[in-house]
Design a protein around this motif. Structure first.
Motif, PDB file in Angstrom:
ATOM      1  N   UNK A  43      83.728  -4.328  25.552  1.00  0.00           N
ATOM      2  CA  UNK A  43      83.189  -3.342  25.969  1.00  0.00           C
ATOM      3  C   UNK A  43      82.216  -2.340  25.342  1.00  0.00           C
ATOM      4  N   UNK A  44      80.947  -1.577  26.355  1.00  0.00           N
ATOM      5  CA  UNK A  44      79.851  -0.874  26.115  1.00  0.00           C
ATOM      6  C   UNK A  44      80.053   0.244  26.145  1.00  0.00           C
ATOM      7  N   UNK A  45      79.867   0.510  24.773  1.00  0.00           N
ATOM      8  CA  UNK A  45      79.518   2.708  25.206  1.00  0.00           C
ATOM      9  C   UNK A  45      78.202   2.764  25.416  1.00  0.00           C
ATOM     10  N   UNK A  46      78.170   4.170  25.709  1.00  0.00           N
ATOM     11  CA  UNK A  46      77.156   4.822  25.800  1.00  0.00           C
ATOM     12  C   UNK A  46      76.477   5.287  24.837  1.00  0.00           C
ATOM     13  N   UNK A  47      76.880   4.513  23.478  1.00  0.00           N
ATOM     14  CA  UNK A  47      75.319   5.418  22.103  1.00  0.00           C
ATOM     15  C   UNK A  47      73.932   4.755  22.605  1.00  0.00           C
TER      16      UNK A  47
END
Length: 147
Positions: free
Chosen positions: A112-116
């Motif tokens: 998954x891809x975070x909002x970092x």
């Protein structure tokens, strides 16, 4: 005079004296027009350009776009300063962080891809949706391309 260690930000570098700080100069900044003391002009510019938020827009070659951005950025009301508004932004960021940690715990092995690095977009999208609602929008759909 406080220049934050940058000589170009010191009014003395441009020929002004301590006495000039109380002289009024005509200005036409967003949110401020008429004549105001140099002290207030310098203070407004220092709050805008020497604070914790940074703006990069001088790489834009279209002068109209650059002036539009500069006009918004130099407006004293550009960044929220009201405690309740700042707390709203903080709450939005906390919700996003909590949700991201939940997804990380719940789906440990899923890619998954975070909002970092995209936290500023949270406040921006929040503000855009709030403004859209004020203008009569009743539904907002946010999509993400597969690739």
């Amino acid at each position: 005079f406080s220049s934050g260690g940058v000589p170009e930000l010191d009014p003395r570098q441009h020929g002004f004296t301590e006495a000039d700080l109380d002289r009024e100069f005509p200005i036409d900044f967003p949110g401020s027009t008429g004549s105001i003391p140099l002290r207030d002009i310098v203070g407004a510019l220092q709050r805008t350009y020497c604070g914790k938020a940074g703006f990069e827009y001088l790489h834009i070659s279209d002068l109209r776009k650059t002036e539009w951005l500069r006009g918004r950025i130099e407006d004293p009301a550009f960044l929220p300063s009201a405690r309740e508004k700042l707390l709203d932004v903080y709450r939005s960021l906390c919700k996003a962080d909590t949700f991201e940690r939940f997804l990380g715990a719940k789906f440990r092995t899923t890619k998954r891809f975070g909002c970092d690095g995209g936290e500023a977009a949270i406040a921006g999208v929040d503000a855009a949706i709030a403004r859209a609602v004020e203008l009569g929008v009743t539904e907002v759909v946010i999509g993400m391309p597969h690739r």
